[in-house]
Design an enzyme around this catalytic site. Sequence first.
Site, PDB file in Angstrom:
ATOM      1  N   GLY A 124      -4.009 -25.742   2.446  1.00 34.73           N
ATOM      2  CA  GLY A 124      -4.032 -24.320   2.770  1.00 34.73           C
ATOM      3  C   GLY A 124      -2.912 -23.717   3.754  1.00 34.73           C
ATOM      4  O   GLY A 124      -1.962 -24.487   4.014  1.00 34.73           O
TER       5      GLY A 124
ATOM      6  N   ASN B 131       2.490 -31.237  -6.126  1.00 38.77           N
ATOM      7  CA  ASN B 131       2.615 -30.052  -6.995  1.00 38.77           C
ATOM      8  C   ASN B 131       2.392 -28.632  -6.281  1.00 38.77           C
ATOM      9  O   ASN B 131       3.384 -27.810  -6.393  1.00 38.77           O
ATOM     10  CB  ASN B 131       1.778 -30.003  -8.101  1.00 38.77           C
ATOM     11  CG  ASN B 131       2.113 -30.953  -9.397  1.00 38.77           C
ATOM     12  OD1 ASN B 131       3.301 -30.722  -9.778  1.00 38.77           O
ATOM     13  ND2 ASN B 131       1.254 -32.187  -9.309  1.00 38.77           N
TER      14      ASN B 131
ATOM     15  N   ARG C 104      -4.619 -44.888   0.902  1.00 40.91           N
ATOM     16  CA  ARG C 104      -3.586 -43.853   1.417  1.00 40.91           C
ATOM     17  C   ARG C 104      -3.154 -43.797   2.447  1.00 40.91           C
ATOM     18  O   ARG C 104      -1.959 -43.399   2.760  1.00 40.91           O
ATOM     19  CB  ARG C 104      -4.337 -42.420   1.061  1.00 40.91           C
ATOM     20  CG  ARG C 104      -3.808 -41.170   0.914  1.00 40.91           C
ATOM     21  CD  ARG C 104      -4.540 -40.149   0.559  1.00 40.91           C
ATOM     22  NE  ARG C 104      -5.093 -39.508   1.601  1.00 40.91           N
ATOM     23  CZ  ARG C 104      -5.741 -38.268   1.345  1.00 40.91           C
ATOM     24  NH1 ARG C 104      -5.681 -37.535   0.367  1.00 40.91           N
ATOM     25  NH2 ARG C 104      -6.222 -37.696   2.449  1.00 40.91           N
TER      26      ARG C 104
ATOM     27  N   ILE D 238       0.905 -39.518  -4.410  1.00 39.36           N
ATOM     28  CA  ILE D 238       0.341 -40.669  -4.543  1.00 39.36           C
ATOM     29  C   ILE D 238      -0.255 -40.969  -6.128  1.00 39.36           C
ATOM     30  O   ILE D 238      -0.054 -41.828  -6.481  1.00 39.36           O
ATOM     31  CB  ILE D 238      -0.888 -41.144  -3.473  1.00 39.36           C
ATOM     32  CG1 ILE D 238      -1.005 -42.561  -3.265  1.00 39.36           C
ATOM     33  CG2 ILE D 238      -2.126 -40.264  -3.845  1.00 39.36           C
ATOM     34  CD1 ILE D 238      -1.806 -42.912  -2.055  1.00 39.36           C
ATOM     35  N   ASP D 239      -0.756 -39.749  -6.492  1.00 38.15           N
ATOM     36  CA  ASP D 239      -1.130 -39.849  -7.692  1.00 38.15           C
ATOM     37  C   ASP D 239      -0.176 -39.936  -8.904  1.00 38.15           C
ATOM     38  O   ASP D 239      -0.460 -40.081 -10.243  1.00 38.15           O
ATOM     39  CB  ASP D 239      -1.862 -38.429  -8.075  1.00 38.15           C
ATOM     40  CG  ASP D 239      -3.313 -38.434  -7.230  1.00 38.15           C
ATOM     41  OD1 ASP D 239      -3.569 -39.241  -6.693  1.00 38.15           O
ATOM     42  OD2 ASP D 239      -3.726 -37.207  -7.132  1.00 38.15           O
TER      43      ASP D 239
END
Length: 533
Positions: free
Chosen positions: A246, A271, A459, A300-301
């Site tokens: 945000g 993204n 993570r 990370i994805d």
Amino acid sequence: MTSVSSSNNIALVALKKQSRHFKLQLPSFRFNHLKSRRFEGTLKHASYVKDVSAILTKSEIDFKDPNWKQRIQEDFSKQFSLPHLNDILDLKPRPTTFTPKSRGPLDVGNGELKDKSDGYVHDDDRALLKVLKFASPSSAGAECIDPDCSWVEQWVQRAGPRKEIYYEPVEVKAAIVTCGGLCPGLNDVIRQIVLTLEKYGVKNIVGIQYGFRGFCDQSLRELPLSHQVVQNINLAGGSLLGVSRGGPSVSAIVDSIKAKAIDMVFVLGGNGTHAGAYAIHNECRKRKMKVTIIGVPKTIDNDIQLMDKTFGFDTAVEEAQRAINSAYIEAHSAYHGIGIVKLMGRSCGFIAMHASLSSGQIDICLIPEVPFKLEGPNGVLQHLEHLIRTNGSAVICVAEGAGQVFEKEFLSKSNATDASGNAMLGDIGVYMQQQIKMHFKNIGLPADIKYIDPTYMVRACRANASDAILCTLLGQNAVHGAFAGFSGITTGVCNTHHVYLPIPEVIRFPKSVNPNSRMWHRCLTSTGQPDFQ
Ligand SMILES: Nc1ncnc2c1ncn2[C@@H]1O[C@H](COP(=O)(O)OP(=O)(O)O)[C@@H](O)[C@H]1O
Ligand SMILES: O=P(O)(O)OC[C@H]1O[C@](O)(COP(=O)(O)O)[C@@H](O)[C@@H]1O
Ligand SMILES: [Mg+2]
């Protein structure tokens, strides 16, 4: 064909989500393009369209035109040309202050230089985006533009230091910001950006704290950065600067950039962050500000288009092995043991797929891109029952978004979103655990189920060696790109070469696992799981 539609469905869901939350970021024709009839029509000819869509912009391809390839290539190079400060300003470059070589070129004695390269990347240097030539649309993983699956060269700009630069280094104020979720390697990138900026001669480098929020929150001061500050930060995970989702509006961020007299902004994020970075770049352009905005893709994805991989992904896959191995040991040591490991991947299953492949310990891998059913013949539960009766144990790896992307979803939708507008998902791991428990109870077969969710452990750790190298190169190239005067760009690796790409091309829609890809088929071969449909 179904799988292509499926991938695009996922892309559209994600894109709709983004555009709902933030109005101005993506040029609307790109979004419409995904939904257009023309796009659907193209599916008939191409067995895989996602990347082809990058080429097909506004015009239809007329394959009868003998120059159709050339036209596509011209379109492509226009689309991938990099936005530059001089598109709106009239700046004169100066010779660079960056020396890529520590020693001069070697003289071989007869006056000829053995090494003619000066170490700089030229603006016309290019790397190939696609290196495979498919014989037919039915070839494994074929990406085709025309029915003959012709090969069309697609070149993108090479990243690296240029001979001429568009800033006076001593006058530059550079800022770094890290947005979104954590990812191993953030500190490595921050460190390398600072070291490279200093190598150019930049003295004024600051960190913006806690993502975009730090631009406007008066309680968050700028963090002065130098090689002394960043020297050891790569030894720890997390982000020295903090992260957040945000944040303020694009115009408030640009107001802040102006007020703080920042010349270069390095934006590390996925993204969403890149959509924000591009919007900031556009707003700076509108105001004719000499500010360069450079993205460094952090996910990370691994869900950013066109790149071999993004930093943190390798580390996550490696770290996930520990959880999988524990689940395997627990399952194999128990009577009728079933291990479940949930791995990250809100809308894509790259981590789950790669972790399953590398561990060799997974019997069932479930990812968002591939619909599956739990109950009935060919369902996951029936296969699990078979595994328990024959092997005595089983291990499942499930991506967090599995079973929650397609219409037939297992968990009830809440419509809740996080501060960035990302959909909040239910816990598929817990759901699976409950369903499996109930199933085995109902059939009267004992089952000992252990569920592991290593999300934040995976993570928060520090980057492994391969990610650390990737981060180092990305950080350096980000700085070279800024000094070269580019803005609204990002940097990544295509076919092992480091390149610069215009941001809109990489965030057109998130990358996802193609269920028709060789990698997914390899994963199925490795787990031995059937089609759960
Ligand atoms: N479409 C968008 N346009 C502008 N800013 C965005 C957009 N999507 C997300 N952001 C901003 O980018 C930041 C990170 O986004 P998020 O989706 O949480 O993570 P990521 O960048 O890792 O995908 C947040 O501060 C969010 O407000
Ligand atoms: O709990 P958080 O901080 O919202 O993060 C969870 C999410 O972060 C992710 O790892 C991805 O984060 P980013 O989009 O920021 O790269 C998802 O897989 C996961 O859903
Ligand atoms: Mg994201």
